[in-house]
Design a protein around this motif. Structure first.
Motif, PDB file in Angstrom:
ATOM      1  N   TRP A  34       0.949  -1.555   0.023  1.00  0.00           N
ATOM      2  CA  TRP A  34      -0.037  -0.050  -0.157  1.00  0.00           C
ATOM      3  C   TRP A  34       0.877   1.159  -0.142  1.00  0.00           C
ATOM      4  N   ALA A  35       0.563   2.467  -0.610  1.00  0.00           N
ATOM      5  CA  ALA A  35       1.194   3.899  -0.417  1.00  0.00           C
ATOM      6  C   ALA A  35       1.579   4.264   1.193  1.00  0.00           C
ATOM      7  N   LYS A  36       2.142   4.769   0.909  1.00  0.00           N
ATOM      8  CA  LYS A  36       2.894   4.936   2.861  1.00  0.00           C
ATOM      9  C   LYS A  36       2.715   6.572   2.838  1.00  0.00           C
ATOM     10  N   GLY A  37       2.740   6.749   1.163  1.00  0.00           N
ATOM     11  CA  GLY A  37       1.798   8.891   1.437  1.00  0.00           C
ATOM     12  C   GLY A  37       2.809   9.476   2.418  1.00  0.00           C
ATOM     13  N   HIS A  53      -1.752  -1.070  -3.551  1.00  0.00           N
ATOM     14  CA  HIS A  53      -1.812  -1.727  -4.743  1.00  0.00           C
ATOM     15  C   HIS A  53      -1.918  -3.079  -4.788  1.00  0.00           C
ATOM     16  N   PRO A  87       3.728   2.397 -11.027  1.00  0.00           N
ATOM     17  CA  PRO A  87       3.975   3.583 -10.020  1.00  0.00           C
ATOM     18  C   PRO A  87       4.569   5.005 -10.506  1.00  0.00           C
ATOM     19  N   GLU A  91       7.552   7.485  -5.701  1.00  0.00           N
ATOM     20  CA  GLU A  91       6.749   7.213  -5.104  1.00  0.00           C
ATOM     21  C   GLU A  91       6.637   5.846  -4.042  1.00  0.00           C
ATOM     22  N   PHE A  93       6.316   2.521  -0.844  1.00  0.00           N
ATOM     23  CA  PHE A  93       5.303   1.778  -0.431  1.00  0.00           C
ATOM     24  C   PHE A  93       5.093   1.146   0.935  1.00  0.00           C
TER      25      PHE A  93
END
Length: 236
Positions: A34-37, A53, A87, A91, A93
Motif C-alpha cells: 500500500w501507499a506510504k504517503g 496496490h 508507480p 512513490e 510504499f
C-alpha cells in the motif's frame, strides 16, 4: 473364527479412529502493498488493505515430521499478488508479508519499505520482523532464523517468467511477540515493459522459518517461481 472376528473389530476401530483425526490446518499467508504517503513509518500492524496496490492470500501445507522427529524448517508462500498500476518515480510504499488469518492478530509480520526508483524499478529494504508464534511445531519461545524471498514477473496467461528476485536474511527473530528492527542493503525488483495488452506485475513471496541449526534453509529458485504461479500451491 473368534480370532478372525477380533482382528476385524480391531481393524474397524483403527480405521474409525483415523477417520475422526482432525486434519492439520494449513498456514495462511498474505501480502499487502500500500501507499506510504506522508507517514514517517509504515504501520505494519494495521496494513491498509482497502485501496491497496497489491494483495495476495495463500494457504501452505505444514511440514510433516520425519520418523518422529520434529520438522526443522517450515516454508510458506504468498502466490500471484498483482500490481496493476505502475508507480511514478519517487512513490513510496509499505509491503507486509504476514502469517495468520487476515481478520485476526497475525502470528508473524515481516515489513518492508519500497521506493519506486523509476516506474519499472522498485527498491525494497527490510524494516521490521515480529513472530508471536513460530510456524515450526515444537518451538515455543526460542528464536527462529528467517529468510524472505520476493520475486516479480509480468502477467502472462500462458506461463510464468521470473524477471527479478531478492532474498533477505532477517537473521534470528524472537518468537515472543516483540517487534525487532531489521536492516539490510536494499535490493531492486523489476517491472518489465509490457509485451502484450496486460501491463500487470506479478509479485510472489516465499518465507522460511528454521531452527538455528537447520541445514539447507535457503530460498530456492523453484520456490520463487512457484510463488508467481497462479492457482493453489501443491501440498508438499
Amino acid at each position: 473364527m473368534r480370532g478372525t472376528l477380533a482382528f476385524a473389530v480391531i481393524g474397524a476401530l483403527a480405521l474409525a479412529g483415523c477417520a475422526t483425526t482432525p486434519p492439520v490446518a494449513p498456514i495462511h499467508t498474505s501480502l499487502v502493498l500500500w501507499a506510504k504517503g506522508d507517514d514517517a513509518r509504515c504501520g505494519f500492524e494495521a496494513p491498509v488493505r482497502e485501496g491497496s496496490h497489491a494483495t495476495g492470500y495463500s494457504p501452505t501445507a505444514r511440514a510433516t515430521a520425519d520418523r518422529g522427529r520434529l520438522a526443522p524448517v517450515q516454508r510458506y508462500s504468498v502466490r500471484n499478488a498483482q500490481m496493476q498500476v505502475r508507480p511514478v518515480e519517487g512513490e513510496r510504499f509499505c509491503l507486509l508479508v504476514s502469517r495468520g488469518q487476515a481478520t485476526d492478530a497475525v502470528d508473524a509480520a515481516f515489513g518492508f519499505e519500497v521506493v519506486a526508483v523509476t516506474p519499472g524499478e522498485l527498491e525494497v529494504r527490510p524494516v521490521s520482523a515480529r513472530i508471536s508464534r513460530a510456524a515450526i511445531a515444537g518451538v515455543s519461545t526460542d528464536a527462529v532464523r528467517v529468510s524472505v524471498g520476493l520475486a516479480t514477473g509480468p502477467y502472462r496467461p500462458d506461463g510464468v517468467d521470473v524477471v527479478s528476485s531478492a532474498v533477505f536474511d532477517l537473521g534470528l527473530v524472537p518468537t515472543d511477540g516483540r517487534t525487532v528492527e531489521r536492516h539490510a542493503a536494499p535490493r531492486r525488483l523489476s517491472w518489465p515493459e509490457a509485451s502484450g495488452r496486460f501491463d500487470i506485475l506479478r509479485i510472489g513471496a516465499h518465507v522460511i522459518e528454521a531452527r538455528p541449526d537447520a541445514a539447507e534453509a535457503v530460498v530456492r529458485e523453484q520456490d520463487l517461481r512457484e510463488a508467481l504461479t497462479p492457482g493453489l500451491p501443491s501440498l508438499r
